[in-house]
Design a protein around this motif. Sequence first.
Motif, PDB file in Angstrom:
ATOM      1  N   THR A  11      42.508  38.554  37.559  1.00 55.47           N
ATOM      2  CA  THR A  11      43.360  38.654  36.374  1.00 55.47           C
ATOM      3  C   THR A  11      42.586  39.416  35.297  1.00 55.47           C
ATOM      4  O   THR A  11      41.348  39.493  35.351  1.00 55.47           O
ATOM      5  CB  THR A  11      43.761  37.252  35.875  1.00 55.47           C
ATOM      6  OG1 THR A  11      42.605  36.391  35.868  1.00 55.47           O
ATOM      7  CG2 THR A  11      44.818  36.632  36.786  1.00 55.47           C
ATOM      8  N   PRO A  12      43.285  39.969  34.304  1.00 52.67           N
ATOM      9  CA  PRO A  12      42.643  40.955  33.422  1.00 52.67           C
ATOM     10  C   PRO A  12      41.857  40.398  32.237  1.00 52.67           C
ATOM     11  O   PRO A  12      41.776  41.043  31.190  1.00 52.67           O
ATOM     12  CB  PRO A  12      43.850  41.771  32.930  1.00 52.67           C
ATOM     13  CG  PRO A  12      44.984  40.811  32.915  1.00 52.67           C
ATOM     14  CD  PRO A  12      44.754  39.900  34.091  1.00 52.67           C
ATOM     15  N   GLU A  13      41.249  39.216  32.345  1.00 50.60           N
ATOM     16  CA  GLU A  13      40.474  38.680  31.226  1.00 50.60           C
ATOM     17  C   GLU A  13      39.240  39.524  30.938  1.00 50.60           C
ATOM     18  O   GLU A  13      38.621  40.087  31.859  1.00 50.60           O
ATOM     19  CB  GLU A  13      40.030  37.238  31.496  1.00 50.60           C
ATOM     20  CG  GLU A  13      41.146  36.223  31.498  1.00 50.60           C
ATOM     21  CD  GLU A  13      41.751  36.028  32.863  1.00 50.60           C
ATOM     22  OE1 GLU A  13      42.678  35.210  32.992  1.00 50.60           O
ATOM     23  OE2 GLU A  13      41.302  36.700  33.813  1.00 50.60           O
ATOM     24  N   THR A  14      38.854  39.584  29.685  1.00 49.66           N
ATOM     25  CA  THR A  14      37.599  40.228  29.310  1.00 49.66           C
ATOM     26  C   THR A  14      36.443  39.270  29.604  1.00 49.66           C
ATOM     27  O   THR A  14      36.638  38.070  29.806  1.00 49.66           O
ATOM     28  CB  THR A  14      37.579  40.573  27.810  1.00 49.66           C
ATOM     29  OG1 THR A  14      37.664  39.345  27.049  1.00 49.66           O
ATOM     30  CG2 THR A  14      38.740  41.477  27.435  1.00 49.66           C
ATOM     31  N   ASP A  15      35.232  39.809  29.598  1.00 46.78           N
ATOM     32  CA  ASP A  15      34.049  38.956  29.768  1.00 46.78           C
ATOM     33  C   ASP A  15      33.966  37.925  28.652  1.00 46.78           C
ATOM     34  O   ASP A  15      33.523  36.796  28.869  1.00 46.78           O
ATOM     35  CB  ASP A  15      32.783  39.812  29.787  1.00 46.78           C
ATOM     36  CG  ASP A  15      32.721  40.739  30.991  1.00 46.78           C
ATOM     37  OD1 ASP A  15      33.297  40.385  32.031  1.00 46.78           O
ATOM     38  OD2 ASP A  15      32.101  41.817  30.880  1.00 46.78           O
TER      39      ASP A  15
END
Length: 420
Positions: free
Chosen positions: A231-235
């Motif tokens: 899924t496109p979560e940031t660090d």
Amino acid sequence: MYDRIREKLNILADAAKYDVSCSSSGGSRKNDNKGIGDSSSSGICHTYTEDGRCVSLLKILLTNHCIYDCAFCVSRKSNDVKRAAFTVDEVVELTMSFYRRNYIEGLFLSSGIFKNADFTMERLVRIVKKLRTEERFNGYIHLKTIPGASQELLTEAGLYADRMSINLEMPTESGLKLLAPDKSHEDVKKPLGFIQNTITQFKDEKQTGLIKSTPKFVPAGQSTQMVIGATPETDMEIMYSADEYYKNFSLKRVYYSGYIPISYDERMPMIGSQPPLLRENRLYQTDWLMRFYGFNVKELLNSNNPHLDTDIDPKLSWALRNLDQFPIDINTADYRMILRVPGIGVQSANKIVQARKFGKLRSDQLQKIGIAYNRAKHFIRCADSPIILNEPDAPHLKSIILADSNSKYLKVAQNQLSLF
């Protein structure tokens, strides 16, 4: 071994390999009264304790049947794979048989969810209870919690397991809803909170001394796991989530598992056949800085820096963004600041603090202590450091350090080649 049991083992051990949260650190169950095994002794899954010992665990699922259809999971109900299920007695027999042959030192047991949460959890509890009470097995047991299981079953499980864990799956609720709409982070928080409160309750009872003998309850604590890259979560979102769970539930570990493509669902990202191992490594390094180096997660990741650097580690990245705090005097700086110097680890920082009590430290002494001096020298001053009138800026310093690292790796490679 019967052919059918061997087939089950092949299926259910293979399905369990995607769960990386199988550390045995923290186990201290002793072997008393001529029982079998000892979770604190040193050594078909290898894991490592906090003191660096390698421990072998039988890592299996009770079953890969599952009522859920999580897009990222190999055991999802819509996946066309061979299904199998062990009986309670089969898992117990396998564990004891493997232990007696010196194949393993413990058990990591998880399961797909079949029928409902309590039905599955009850069988997991029966397995660990039988191992402890009937087989008198004192080896390490890591048991996965089933979301939605009753508090009674969780309490009983905690009396027999050394560590319990429940997977967060995705770092954010929105990511989880995208790929597993039937699941919720609240279903994870409830058992984590209940087990944490029960651990505290047992500790309080032991300290008061009102109860003569207080049983151990999940002595190695709890852990969780996130899938990274599905899924496109940031660090930043990933590590903020980890920080929340560390603080709210006193977790021993959060594990970051790089997404491995196992389905052709349109919701899943199109990436190569290999998981994002570099990103996974950077997340673990950040986790380490938060837990052992005194860094606040907001220092490492924030709205100005939502992603970790790929070419340098997060500690060096932070130092380059905060050059105004360097160089530090290694002979007078406090322990907290010494820990923040790139190239100096926890053990080396402790040695420095102890060694400088006997006199001012020079560069040769620091190298003998074991720090990565070629990296650290840009951020410290010691007794024989030359006076530098113009400190390099962050981009220039980064290029110098990367060049030194590349040169070092090249020399190592050349030395290895010379052996042949």
